[in-house]
Enzyme design. Structure first.
Site, mmCIF file in Angstrom:
data_model
loop_
_atom_site.group_PDB
_atom_site.id
_atom_site.type_symbol
_atom_site.label_atom_id
_atom_site.label_comp_id
_atom_site.label_asym_id
_atom_site.label_seq_id
_atom_site.Cartn_x
_atom_site.Cartn_y
_atom_site.Cartn_z
ATOM 1 N N ASP A 27 0.815 -1.215 0.000
ATOM 2 C CA ASP A 27 0.000 0.000 0.000
ATOM 3 C C ASP A 27 0.851 1.268 0.000
ATOM 4 O OD1 ASP A 27 0.915 -0.492 2.569
ATOM 5 O OD2 ASP A 27 -0.883 0.270 3.558
ATOM 6 N N GLY A 185 3.333 -0.856 12.397
ATOM 7 C CA GLY A 185 2.589 0.177 13.107
ATOM 8 C C GLY A 185 3.478 0.858 14.128
ATOM 9 N N GLU A 215 13.088 1.216 14.598
ATOM 10 C CA GLU A 215 12.977 2.320 13.651
ATOM 11 C C GLU A 215 12.813 3.637 14.400
ATOM 12 O OE1 GLU A 215 10.237 3.730 9.836
ATOM 13 O OE2 GLU A 215 9.493 2.204 11.205
#
Length: 384
Positions: A27, A185, A215
Site C-alpha cells: 500500500d 505500526g 525504527e
C-alpha cells in the site's frame, strides 16, 4: 544521478544489476495514476489531487512534511482504493512489474489483509487476490524479457488485536505465495510482546517472521523482537547504532545487543530514504548503514514505501553509492545478504545467488572493466 568518480557504477548499471528487496509495503508503492483510476472507479472522492503527477508530488511532500498525521494520511488514501479484488489484483500485478523493470529479481512485499475488508472481502479472498496479482505481474515481466519472483508477507497491525488470526492466515497460505509474517505500526506503546501468542504459534509451525523494530523506539524494541519474540529479521533495525560506540580515534566498541545481532547474523531490513523521512538519520552520508556495512552486519537495502518516498531500489543504491563510494562489489554484497535472508528454502536461495545474482554482477563488472580499458587506451593514444 551522474557521478564524477569513474569507479562508481552508473545509474544504468545500477538499474540493470540484479537486486533483492525484503522490505516493501504494497500500500506504499502504488502508481499515482492507479490511485486516481481506482478512486474514480470506486467512487472515492477524498484524494487531495486528481492529476497523477500532482498526486505523486503530494504523497512525497506529505511524507517529507515531518507531520506524523499527514504521513499516516497518505496510507489512508491508498488503502481506501484497495478494497476490491480487482483493485488488489491490479496493484499487486503492477508492483511486480515495476520492481522487475527496476532490476529486482526477488522481492518480499508486505501488506495487512485486515486493512482491505471494507468492500466485503474476506481475509482469504484478500490474500488470493494479491497472490493472483503477483503471479500476473511475474508473467507480464517474463513477457517483457525480465524475471522476478515475488513472495508475500502478511502483516498484522501492532495496535490491533488480530495478530494470531493473521499469523494463522499466513500459515494457511504459506505454500501458495505467502512466505512469512510481519507486524507493523507505531512502536511506542505497542511492543511486540503484546502479540506473543502469534509468534509462539509461528515458531511451533516452523514459519518465518520479521518484526518492525528499532525504527523509532530504539534498543528495547529490538531486544524484545529478538529475545522475547524470536524474530528472524528486523524491519529497519536502524537504532542498533545506539549500541555501537565510535571513539575519537576510530576505535569501535559494540554493546552486547549489537554484538549479538552481528554474531547471530540477524538481517537488518534498512530503508535509507524512509529513515531520513522519519528522522532516524539526518542524511544519507550519516545513515548508520555506512558503519554497519564496514562492521559486516547483515545489512540489506530496501525501499519501504516507493510512492511516499519517491524511490526505487536503484535510487536507493545510487544515493548510497554517492554517499559512501559504493561500487558494484558493495551492491552485490548487499544483494547477496538480502538473498541469504529471504524466507524461501535454502536451495532456492542458493540457486538465485549462483544462477542469477552472481552471473549478473560478473557481466556488469566485465562491462565496466572493458569500458575502463577502452578509456585508458583512448587517453594514451593507442589504436586498435
Amino acid at each position: 544521478m551522474p557521478s564524477q568518480n569513474p569507479a562508481l557504477p552508473t545509474p544504468d548499471q545500477i538499474r540493470r544489476a540484479p537486486k533483492v528487496l525484503l522490505h516493501d509495503h504494497l500500500d506504499g508503492g502504488l502508481r499515482p495514476g492507479t490511485v486516481v483510476d481506482l478512486a474514480r472507479a470506486g467512487g472515492y472522492d477524498a484524494l487531495p489531487e486528481t492529476e497523477p503527477d500532482r498526486l505523486g508530488r503530494w504523497f512525497r511532500e506529505a511524507a517529507d512534511s515531518g507531520s506524523l498525521e499527514r504521513y499516516l494520511e497518505t496510507f489512508a488514501h491508498t488503502c481506501a482504493v484497495m478494497q476490491t479484488r480487482e483493485a488488489l489484483f491490479r496493484v499487486a500485478s503492477e508492483c511486480a512489474q515495476d520492481l522487475a523493470e527496476d532490476g529486482v529479481v526477488y522481492a518480499e512485499v508486505r501488506y495487512a489483509p485486515e486493512q482491505h475488508l471494507e468492500g466485503g472481502l474476506t481475509l482469504d479472498e484478500v490474500v488470493a487476490a494479491v497472490n493472483d496479482g503477483f503471479r500476473e505481474g511475474e508473467r507480464r515481466a517474463r513477457e517483457s524479457g525480465r524475471r522476478i519472483r515475488v513472495g508475500a508477507l502478511l502483516t498484522a497491525m501492532r495496535h490491533a488485536a488480530r495478530a494470531l488470526e493473521i499469523a494463522e492466515l499466513a500459515n494457511a497460505h504459506r505454500d501458495v505465495g505467502v512466505v512469512g509474517f510481519d507486524i507493523a505500526g507505531a512502536e511506542a506503546g505497542y511492543p511486540p510482546t503484546r502479540h506473543l501468542d502469534a509468534f509462539e504459534y509461528l515458531k511451533r509451525e516452523n514459519n518465518h517472521f520479521t518484526i518492525h523494530a528499532g525504527e523509532a523506539f530504539g534498543l528495547p524494541s529490538i531486544w524484545q523482537a529478538l529475545q522475547w519474540c524470536g524474530a528472524d529479521r528486523l524491519g529497519h533495525g536502524v537504532r542498533i547504532i545506539d549500541d555501537i560506540r565510535v571513539a575519537d580515534d576510530g576505535t569501535v566498541a559494540l554493546g552486547r545487543l549489537a554484538a549479538y545481532v552481528r554474531d547471530k547474523r540477524v538481517p537488518l531490513e534498512m530503508c535509507p530514504t524512509s529513515n531520513l523521512q522519519t528522522g532516524a538519520a539526518a542524511s544519507y552520508a550519516e545513515h548508520p548503514i555506512g558503519l554497519l556495512r564496514r562492521l559486516h552486519f547483515r545489512a540489506t537495502v530496501n525501499t519501504d514505501n516507493r510512492l511516499m518516498s519517491g524511490t526505487s531500489m536503484s535510487r536507493e543504491f545510487e544515493l548510497l553509492s554517492e554517499a559512501f563510494g559504493y561500487t558494484l562489489d558493495d551492491i552485490q554484497w548487499f544483494t547477496v545478504n538480502a538473498m541469504k535472508s529471504a524466507f524461501i528454502p535454502f536451495d532456492e536461495r542458493l540457486a538465485m545467488i549462483n544462477d542469477v545474482i552472481k552471473p549478473g554482477y560478473a557481466e556488469l563488472k566485465s562491462e565496466w572493466l572493458f569500458s575502463q580499458t577502452a578509456t585508458t587506451s583512448a587517453s594514451s593514444g593507442e589504436e586498435d
